[in-house]
Design a protein around this motif. Structure first.
Motif, mmCIF file in Angstrom:
data_model
loop_
_atom_site.group_PDB
_atom_site.id
_atom_site.type_symbol
_atom_site.label_atom_id
_atom_site.label_comp_id
_atom_site.label_asym_id
_atom_site.label_seq_id
_atom_site.Cartn_x
_atom_site.Cartn_y
_atom_site.Cartn_z
ATOM 1 N N ARG A 280 0.833 -1.207 0.000
ATOM 2 C CA ARG A 280 0.000 0.000 0.000
ATOM 3 C C ARG A 280 0.866 1.255 0.000
ATOM 4 N NH1 ARG A 280 -3.346 -2.181 3.981
ATOM 5 N NH2 ARG A 280 -2.830 -0.513 5.472
ATOM 6 N N VAL A 281 1.963 1.211 0.734
ATOM 7 C CA VAL A 281 2.872 2.364 0.764
ATOM 8 C C VAL A 281 3.470 2.595 -0.623
ATOM 9 C CG1 VAL A 281 5.050 3.244 1.694
ATOM 10 C CG2 VAL A 281 3.398 2.127 3.212
ATOM 11 N N ILE A 282 3.882 1.521 -1.284
ATOM 12 C CA ILE A 282 4.442 1.642 -2.634
ATOM 13 C C ILE A 282 3.398 2.213 -3.584
ATOM 14 C CG2 ILE A 282 5.178 0.282 -4.632
ATOM 15 C CD1 ILE A 282 6.804 -1.442 -2.706
ATOM 16 N N GLN A 283 2.155 1.728 -3.489
ATOM 17 C CA GLN A 283 1.086 2.262 -4.336
ATOM 18 C C GLN A 283 0.836 3.733 -4.035
ATOM 19 O OE1 GLN A 283 -2.004 -0.646 -3.389
ATOM 20 N NE2 GLN A 283 -2.052 -1.215 -5.542
ATOM 21 N N MET A 284 0.823 4.082 -2.757
ATOM 22 C CA MET A 284 0.592 5.460 -2.361
ATOM 23 C C MET A 284 1.683 6.368 -2.929
ATOM 24 S SD MET A 284 -0.247 6.835 1.480
ATOM 25 C CE MET A 284 1.389 6.488 2.145
ATOM 26 N N PHE A 285 2.934 5.892 -2.874
ATOM 27 C CA PHE A 285 4.038 6.691 -3.402
ATOM 28 C C PHE A 285 3.924 6.826 -4.924
ATOM 29 C CE2 PHE A 285 8.779 7.011 -4.349
ATOM 30 C CZ PHE A 285 8.818 8.369 -4.077
ATOM 31 N N ALA A 286 3.564 5.731 -5.598
ATOM 32 C CA ALA A 286 3.386 5.781 -7.050
ATOM 33 C C ALA A 286 2.300 6.782 -7.417
ATOM 34 C CB ALA A 286 3.039 4.391 -7.588
ATOM 35 N N ASN A 287 1.193 6.775 -6.684
ATOM 36 C CA ASN A 287 0.106 7.715 -6.954
ATOM 37 C C ASN A 287 0.534 9.155 -6.682
ATOM 38 O OD1 ASN A 287 -1.694 5.746 -7.727
ATOM 39 N ND2 ASN A 287 -2.525 5.461 -5.685
ATOM 40 N N CYS A 288 1.336 9.339 -5.648
ATOM 41 C CA CYS A 288 1.851 10.665 -5.338
ATOM 42 C C CYS A 288 2.698 11.198 -6.489
ATOM 43 C CB CYS A 288 2.660 10.616 -4.045
ATOM 44 S SG CYS A 288 3.454 12.181 -3.593
ATOM 45 N N LEU A 289 3.549 10.338 -7.046
ATOM 46 C CA LEU A 289 4.405 10.764 -8.158
ATOM 47 C C LEU A 289 3.587 11.083 -9.401
ATOM 48 C CD1 LEU A 289 7.378 8.225 -7.811
ATOM 49 C CD2 LEU A 289 7.378 10.656 -7.206
ATOM 50 N N THR A 290 2.659 10.192 -9.759
ATOM 51 C CA THR A 290 1.868 10.422 -10.971
ATOM 52 C C THR A 290 0.959 11.639 -10.818
ATOM 53 O OG1 THR A 290 0.230 8.813 -10.181
ATOM 54 C CG2 THR A 290 1.893 8.012 -11.711
ATOM 55 N N GLY A 291 0.486 11.880 -9.599
ATOM 56 C CA GLY A 291 -0.378 13.030 -9.376
ATOM 57 C C GLY A 291 0.374 14.350 -9.307
ATOM 58 N N SER A 292 1.664 14.295 -9.018
ATOM 59 C CA SER A 292 2.456 15.517 -8.835
ATOM 60 C C SER A 292 3.239 15.914 -10.081
ATOM 61 C CB SER A 292 3.435 15.334 -7.669
ATOM 62 O OG SER A 292 2.765 15.002 -6.474
ATOM 63 N N LEU A 293 3.541 14.936 -10.943
ATOM 64 C CA LEU A 293 4.349 15.218 -12.127
ATOM 65 C C LEU A 293 3.464 15.370 -13.363
ATOM 66 C CD1 LEU A 293 7.243 12.700 -11.416
ATOM 67 C CD2 LEU A 293 7.289 15.185 -11.128
ATOM 68 N N ARG A 294 4.056 15.830 -14.448
ATOM 69 C CA ARG A 294 3.319 16.018 -15.703
ATOM 70 C C ARG A 294 3.094 14.674 -16.399
ATOM 71 N NH1 ARG A 294 7.793 19.581 -18.394
ATOM 72 N NH2 ARG A 294 8.897 17.803 -17.506
ATOM 73 N N SER A 295 2.074 14.645 -17.247
ATOM 74 C CA SER A 295 1.784 13.396 -17.962
ATOM 75 C C SER A 295 2.898 13.036 -18.936
ATOM 76 C CB SER A 295 0.454 13.509 -18.721
ATOM 77 O OG SER A 295 0.496 14.565 -19.671
ATOM 78 N N VAL A 296 3.715 14.024 -19.366
ATOM 79 C CA VAL A 296 4.802 13.743 -20.316
ATOM 80 C C VAL A 296 6.024 13.151 -19.622
ATOM 81 C CG1 VAL A 296 4.082 15.517 -21.946
ATOM 82 C CG2 VAL A 296 5.713 16.098 -20.140
ATOM 83 N N ASP A 297 6.121 13.315 -18.311
ATOM 84 C CA ASP A 297 7.275 12.778 -17.595
ATOM 85 C C ASP A 297 7.176 11.253 -17.496
ATOM 86 O OD1 ASP A 297 8.432 15.300 -17.108
ATOM 87 O OD2 ASP A 297 7.106 15.613 -15.388
ATOM 88 N N VAL A 298 8.319 10.616 -17.399
ATOM 89 C CA VAL A 298 8.390 9.153 -17.370
ATOM 90 C C VAL A 298 8.629 8.696 -15.936
ATOM 91 C CG1 VAL A 298 9.548 7.112 -18.280
ATOM 92 C CG2 VAL A 298 9.318 9.152 -19.712
ATOM 93 N N ILE A 299 7.741 7.825 -15.443
ATOM 94 C CA ILE A 299 7.830 7.337 -14.071
ATOM 95 C C ILE A 299 7.872 5.819 -14.101
ATOM 96 C CG2 ILE A 299 6.839 7.483 -11.757
ATOM 97 C CD1 ILE A 299 5.097 9.784 -12.774
#
Length: 390
Positions: A280-299
Motif C-alpha cells: 500500500r505504501v508503494i502504491q501510495m508513493f506511485a500515486n503521489c508521483l503520478t499526481g504531482s508530475l506532468r503526464s509527459v514525464d516518465v515514471i
C-alpha cells in the motif's frame, strides 16, 4: 472500501448524485446493489464501470461484456487489482492515442489524419518512408498506418527495418494497399502486420479499425511494459525509454533530469507492519508521483522500493526543486496500520546529460547522488553536480 481508496489518493463519491460525474474516473457497483445490471447499463454510455461481484459464472461475464462493463473484480476485493484498473483508466484519459500515417500521397494521408483527429486521436503524416525510423523515435506512435506501395521503400521493407529494433517488435502496423496478391498480403502478416486493408478504403471503416487496434495494443503494452503493483513502467522498459529520451535530447538540445528515488527504511515497514502494508505504501508513493508530475514525464518502478524518473525539458536543478516539493508533501501522507497512522519519507538522486554520456552512466550518476542522500541522513534530494563541486 471508500476509506481504502481515499488512502490511495482517490476522491470517492458515495452515490450517482454525489460529486462531479464529468470528472468521474470510474463507477464501482456491487453486484448485490444492482443484480440485473440495470444501473450499470445506464452508466456505461458515459462512464467506465467496474462491477464487484461474487457471481463466478461465465454467463454473468458474458452478460457484463455485452453491456460494455469495463472490468469485473471478484470478492473478496483485491485492492491492488482494483487500483490497477483505476491506474489504467487514468492513463487512458490523460494520453491521446497516437497514430503515424506513412503514405507518399500527401492528400490521402491528410484525409486519414483528419478522420482520426475527429475520433479524438492524434495523427501525424509522413510522406518519405526512409524517415520512418526517426519519426517513430520522436513521435512514439501507438500504431502505424503504412502504405504498401511507395517509391523510396515499400511498406514491407519499412516494417522489416522497424522490427529489427526490439522496442518496435510489438508496435502494431496496419497495411493499406490496392494489392490483391495473397502472397504479398501473407508476407505483410508474417512480418507482424496486424491487418491488411485493401484500397480504396472507407474512412469510417478505417478509423473504427484503428480505434479498436490502438485500444487493444495499449492494453497489451501496459501488461507487458508495466509493473503489476503500481501500473508504472518496469525496470527494463524504463531503461529502454531512457535510451530513447537521451537520444532525442541530444538531437534537439533540450535538457532532461534523470532521477532515482528510494523509500527510506522500507524494510522496517515490511518487517513491522507486513508486506500488504508495504504494498500500500508503494502504491501510495506511485500515486503521489503520478499526481504531482506532468503526464509527459516518465515514471517507473525501478525495483522494490526504488523508482526512476525522467523529467523532460527540465534541468537537473529544476528537477531537484520539483522533487523536493514532492518529498515535503509525501512526508505528511499517512498510511493506516494496526499501530495507528504512520508516515514514510524518501531520498533521491538527480543528474543530467552534463553528468554522463550514456544511459548506464546517467543511472550510475543518479545512483551515486542517491547514495549520498542516504549517507547524509535520508529524506533529502541530492544533485550529482553537487558531488563534483566538493
Amino acid at each position: 472500501m471508500s476509506q481504502k481508496l481515499r488512502s490511495l489518493g482517490y476522491e470517492v463519491a458515495s452515490g450517482p448524485g454525489d460529486g462531479n460525474s464529468e470528472k468521474c474516473l470510474a463507477a464501482v457497483i456491487h453486484e448485490k446493489a444492482d443484480p440485473e445490471l440495470e444501473l450499470t447499463a445506464s452508466l456505461i454510455p458515459d462512464h467506465k464501470v467496474i462491477v464487484l461481484c461474487e457471481n463466478r459464472s461465465f454467463d454473468f461475464r458474458i452478460k457484463a461484456a455485452r453491456l460494455g462493463v469495463s472490468a469485473l473484480v471478484q470478492h473478496p476485493v483485491d485492492l491492488i487489482e482494483l487500483e490497477g484498473w483505476f491506474s489504467d483508466f487514468d492513463r487512458d484519459q490523460q494520453v491521446e492515442p497516437k497514430v503515424l500515417i506513412v503514405d507518399d500521397d500527401d492528400i490521402v494521408a491528410e484525409a486519414y489524419a483528419f478522420a482520426l483527429q475527429q475520433k479524438g486521436m492524434r495523427a501525424e503524416t509522413l510522406s518519405n518512408p526512409l524517415k520512418t525510423g526517426q519519426m517513430v523515435e520522436d513521435f512514439c506512435p501507438d500504431l502505424i498506418v503504412m502504405d504498401l506501395d511507395m517509391p523510396e521503400a515499400n511498406g514491407l521493407d519499412v516494417a522489416r527495418a522497424l522490427r529489427l529494433s526490439r522496442p518496435h517488435l510489438s508496435l502494431p502496423i496496419l497495411f493499406l494497399s490496392a494489392e490483391q496478391d495473397e502472397d504479398i498480403q501473407h508476407q505483410a502478416r508474417q512480418i507482424g502486420g496486424d491487418d491488411f486493408i485493401t484500397k480504396p478504403v472507407d474512412l469510417a471503416t478505417l478509423t473504427n479499425k484503428i480505434s479498436i487496434r490502438v485500444s487493444r495494443a495499449r492494453d497489451l503494452r501496459n501488461i507487458m511494459e508495466r509493473d503489476s503493483l503500481t501500473g508504472l513502467l518496469n525496470h527494463v522498459n524504463f531503461k529502454e525509454r531512457l535510451a530513447a529520451e537521451v537520444g532525442r535530447s541530444r538531437r534537439t538540445g533540450s535538457p532532461i533530469a534523470v532521477c532515482l528515488l528510494d523509500l527510506d527504511h522500507f524494510k522496517a515497514v515490511n518487517d513491522t507492519f507486513g508486506h500488504q502494508v508495504g504494498d500500500r505504501v508503494i502504491q501510495m508513493f506511485a500515486n503521489c508521483l503520478t499526481g504531482s508530475l506532468r503526464s509527459v514525464d516518465v515514471i517507473a518502478r525501478y525495483g522494490g522500493e526504488e523508482f526512476g524518473l525522467i523529467l523532460l525539458d527540465a534541468t537537473p536543478e529544476q528537477g531537484a526543486r520539483v522533487l523536493d516539493g514532492i518529498r515535503r508533501s509525501f512526508s505528511n501522507f499517512l498510511f493506516d496500520t494496526d499501530d495507528g497512522p504512520q508516515s514514510v519519507t524518501f531520498s533521491g538522486g538527480v543528474c543530467g546529460l552534463e553528468d554522463a554520456s550514456t544511459t548506464e552512466g546517467l543511472l550510475g550518476a543518479a545512483d551515486k547522488a542517491l547514495y549520498e542522500a542516504k549517507q547524509k541522513g535520508r529524506n533529502r534530494i541530492v544533485l550529482h553536480s553537487q558531488l563534483e563541486q566538493r
